[in-house]
Every structure is written in structure tokens, then in C-alpha cells.
Scaffold this motif. Structure first.
Motif, PDB file in Angstrom:
ATOM      1  N   LYS A   1      38.376  24.844  99.952  1.00 55.97           N
ATOM      2  CA  LYS A   1      37.089  25.244  99.680  1.00 55.97           C
ATOM      3  C   LYS A   1      36.286  23.610 100.747  1.00 55.97           C
ATOM      4  CE  LYS A   1      36.426  27.105  95.568  1.00 55.97           C
ATOM      5  NZ  LYS A   1      35.376  27.340  94.325  1.00 55.97           N
ATOM      6  N   GLY A   2      35.029  22.995 101.242  1.00 57.57           N
ATOM      7  CA  GLY A   2      35.055  21.744 101.603  1.00 57.57           C
ATOM      8  C   GLY A   2      32.997  21.575 101.827  1.00 57.57           C
ATOM      9  N   SER A   3      32.934  20.150 102.163  1.00 60.89           N
ATOM     10  CA  SER A   3      31.589  20.334 103.161  1.00 60.89           C
ATOM     11  C   SER A   3      31.810  19.167 103.738  1.00 60.89           C
ATOM     12  CB  SER A   3      30.203  20.391 102.583  1.00 60.89           C
ATOM     13  OG  SER A   3      30.318  19.537 100.864  1.00 60.89           O
ATOM     14  N   ASP A   4      30.512  18.439 104.474  1.00 62.90           N
ATOM     15  CA  ASP A   4      30.463  17.570 105.611  1.00 62.90           C
ATOM     16  C   ASP A   4      31.163  16.776 106.005  1.00 62.90           C
ATOM     17  OD1 ASP A   4      27.647  16.535 104.089  1.00 62.90           O
ATOM     18  OD2 ASP A   4      28.946  16.467 102.246  1.00 62.90           O
ATOM     19  N   HIS A   5      31.037  18.316 107.569  1.00 56.75           N
ATOM     20  CA  HIS A   5      32.344  17.973 108.188  1.00 56.75           C
ATOM     21  C   HIS A   5      32.202  16.645 109.430  1.00 56.75           C
ATOM     22  CE1 HIS A   5      35.250  18.568 111.502  1.00 56.75           C
ATOM     23  NE2 HIS A   5      35.710  18.284 110.911  1.00 56.75           N
ATOM     24  N   ILE A   6      32.586  15.397 108.909  1.00 58.14           N
ATOM     25  CA  ILE A   6      32.728  14.317 109.966  1.00 58.14           C
ATOM     26  C   ILE A   6      33.896  13.923 111.097  1.00 58.14           C
ATOM     27  CG2 ILE A   6      32.119  11.933 110.254  1.00 58.14           C
ATOM     28  CD1 ILE A   6      31.440  12.088 106.793  1.00 58.14           C
ATOM     29  N   SER A   7      33.256  13.874 112.249  1.00 59.97           N
ATOM     30  CA  SER A   7      34.232  13.417 113.651  1.00 59.97           C
ATOM     31  C   SER A   7      33.149  12.048 114.406  1.00 59.97           C
ATOM     32  CB  SER A   7      34.418  14.149 114.587  1.00 59.97           C
ATOM     33  OG  SER A   7      33.675  15.039 114.717  1.00 59.97           O
ATOM     34  N   GLY A   8      34.316  11.401 114.744  1.00 60.69           N
ATOM     35  CA  GLY A   8      33.446  10.361 115.562  1.00 60.69           C
ATOM     36  C   GLY A   8      35.053   8.845 115.609  1.00 60.69           C
ATOM     37  N   THR A   9      34.393   8.354 116.408  1.00 56.99           N
ATOM     38  CA  THR A   9      34.809   6.918 116.599  1.00 56.99           C
ATOM     39  C   THR A   9      34.781   5.881 116.177  1.00 56.99           C
ATOM     40  OG1 THR A   9      35.388   8.066 118.928  1.00 56.99           O
ATOM     41  CG2 THR A   9      36.367   6.111 118.873  1.00 56.99           C
ATOM     42  N   TYR A  10      35.995   4.869 115.067  1.00 52.55           N
ATOM     43  CA  TYR A  10      35.722   4.235 114.127  1.00 52.55           C
ATOM     44  C   TYR A  10      36.324   2.759 114.773  1.00 52.55           C
ATOM     45  CZ  TYR A  10      35.454   0.581 110.745  1.00 52.55           C
ATOM     46  OH  TYR A  10      35.259  -0.942 109.854  1.00 52.55           O
ATOM     47  N   LYS A  11      35.882   2.003 115.888  1.00 60.99           N
ATOM     48  CA  LYS A  11      36.253   0.400 116.137  1.00 60.99           C
ATOM     49  C   LYS A  11      37.287   0.941 117.142  1.00 60.99           C
ATOM     50  CE  LYS A  11      35.850  -2.361 112.200  1.00 60.99           C
ATOM     51  NZ  LYS A  11      36.351  -3.383 111.329  1.00 60.99           N
ATOM     52  N   GLY A  12      37.324   2.468 118.264  1.00 61.75           N
ATOM     53  CA  GLY A  12      38.396   2.527 118.731  1.00 61.75           C
ATOM     54  C   GLY A  12      39.429   3.205 118.181  1.00 61.75           C
TER      55      GLY A  12
END
Length: 287
Positions: free
Chosen positions: A114-125
Motif C-alpha cells: 500500500k502507499g500514497s504521496d508519490h513524489i519525483s523531482g531533482t534535489y541538488k542535481g
């Protein structure tokens, strides 16, 4: 933008007020229910239970509405303050193909994800992906009265995946010993650091990769990350060029409550993100 933010603040405040009203009704209902044991009047019990159940259901629906409002505006805005090229799906999570089929090697036997709050992105490259995850082991328990099914949560917390710039020929897996039980107290590959050996069980098909990866400096970084983590830590440095960081905190990110207004929610979310990025900073994965 300012107008939209004002509208969001107003809507959150209204839902918070309604949630608090539901709490009051529920508590009053519980109080009336207790009166039944004094009066022994069935009508008192019926009215009390109806008010308690109705009040707390109403509170739950209002808090769910607050989460929807936060997910539509407040959480994406907060994420964009910390991450670049960010995307957010409140109902999404890291996929089954990752958790189930990638040879993680973590000590979890589980049947349900189970799960939630999926995030993807770039942090300090550094490209990263994360979500809340809950792994549930479905067990059949045999007793003298028959067989029953138990669902046991073996992991609940944050699962983070990011790039790793070192090339390995085999996966290197680190599992915190305090979470593993007595059978793991003495097992695993040993390093020259007694502090690290006592904290983590190390497993890999290649001791060469273990000693290539776990330099004294890297072990200090991992211990520092573990000290910052709000829960038991599991790490997989993969030959696929990714590192998985799983922290069993027992809670989800971006939860809301009836006592929160827009600004206090924003500060709460920022602090939760700061706790996550502190783990990445501690590991120095971009080095």
C-alpha cells in the motif's frame, strides 16, 4: 496567485472548523453514552452512540477534505520550494515492479503493498523518487479452534530511490540490526568499524564491492544518516546505479489535523521535507 492562496486558506480554515465541530459532537456523544451506565435507559445509549459515531465520521470526512485541499495546492507549492522538476500524486506510490520484483534483499516477507504521496523531482542535481509505503504480511495462523488470517505490517514509512554514481558488480544491502532480531546480531560481512558492524548487518555477493563502497568516510556518512532518520534504516546500493533508502518511521508524510491552519501545515510539510533531504545530504550521494 495571491487570490488563490487566500481562497485556499479560507477553505482550509472552514474545513478545520467543521472537523473540530465533529470532534466536539463525538466527545459529547461518548459522554452521553457513559450516562447509560447511570440511567440504564436504552434511549440514552442509542442517542449517545449515534452522536459519537456521527460526530467522528463527520470529523474524518472534513479532515479528508483538508487533505484534498492541501494536495491540490499547498503540498505542490511546498515541494517546489525544495525540489526542481517536481511532480506529485497524492494517491500514487512507488510501483509494485520496484518493490516486488527488483531483488531488494531487505528482510521483509510481505504479500500486500500500500502507499500514497508519490513524489519525483531533482534535489541538488540528484534525481529522486519517493513515497509512503506500507508492506503487509498475510499470515495463516493455526490454532486448536481452526485457522485464522492475520495481517501484520512489516514496514511502514518512507521509501526513497535516487541515482548513485558508483559502479558496483553486486548489490550491497545494509539493514539496521536493532530491527532484525537476535538471528542477525552476529551475521553479515564485517568491516573494520565496530560501530558500523554493531549498527548494520551487511550482505552482498561481493565482499570486494562492500569494501570498495564502505570506505571509512562512507560509513561515517551512513551512520550520520541513520542518526538523523526517524526510524529503522535499510539501504540498498545497487549495481543498477540506484540507491534505495527505506526508513520505517511508522507514519506517513503530509498528514493533516483539525488543529492546523494553512501556515502551520506549510511549516509542517517543510519540516518533513527537510528531514528527508537531510538524509540525502548526509549520504552525499552526488559525491
Amino acid at each position: 496567485m495571491e487570490h488563490n492562496q487566500t481562497d485556499l486558506n479560507i477553505q482550509l480554515a472552514e474545513q478545520s472548523r467543521r472537523a473540530k465541530t465533529g470532534t466536539v459532537i463525538g466527545l459529547v456523544g461518548l459522554g452521553v453514552t457513559l450516562l447509560f451506565f447511570v440511567t440504564m435507559q436504552p434511549v440514552v445509549l442509542i442517542l449517545g452512540l449515534a452522536a459519537a459515531i456521527g460526530g467522528f465520521i463527520y470529523r474524518s470526512t472534513r479532515i479528508s477534505k483538508m487533505k484534498e485541499l492541501a494536495a491540490a495546492g499547498l503540498i505542490p507549492q511546498t515541494l517546489s520550494q525544495v525540489l526542481e522538476d517536481v511532480s506529485y500524486d497524492p494517491r500514487g506510490r512507488i510501483g509494485d515492479h520496484v518493490v516486488r520484483h527488483v531483488p531488494m534483499g531487505f528482510p521483509f516477507d510481505f504479500d500486500e503493498v500500500k502507499g500514497s504521496d508519490h513524489i519525483s523531482g531533482t534535489y541538488k542535481g540528484l534525481r529522486m523518487e519517493m513515497s509512503d509505503l506500507e508492506l503487509v504480511d498475510v499470515r495463516r495462523v493455526h490454532t486448536k479452534n481452526g485457522t485464522r488470517t492475520e495481517r501484520v505490517t512489516v514496514f511502514r514509512g518512507q521509501w526513497i530511490i535516487c541515482q548513485f554514481r558508483r559502479q558496483l558488480s553486486a548489490d550491497v544491502l545494509l539493514s539496521e540490526r536493532s530491527a532484525l532480531g537476535q538471528m542477525f546480531k552476529l551475521g553479515g560481512i564485517k568491516t573494520e568499524s565496530e560501530a558500523f558492524n554493531s549498527r548494520f548487518c551487511i550482505r552482498s555477493d561481493s565482499e570486494h564491492d562492500v569494501f570498495y563502497l564502505l570506505t571509512p568516510h562512507r560509513m561515517e556518512q551512513v551512520l550520520h544518516m541513520d542518526a538523523l532518520a526517524d526510524g529503522d534504516s535499510y539501504l540498498r546500493f545497487g549495481r543498477d546505479g540506484l540507491v534505495h533508502i527505506a526508513v520505517s518511521t511508522g507514519k506517513n508524510l503530509f498528514e493533516v489535523g483539525s488543529d492546523r491552519d494553512a501556515e502551520s501545515l506549510r511549516q509542517k510539510f517543510l519540516q518533513e521535507l527537510a528531514d528527508i533531504t537531510a538524509l540525502l545530504d548526509a549520504l552525499c550521494l552526488g559525491d
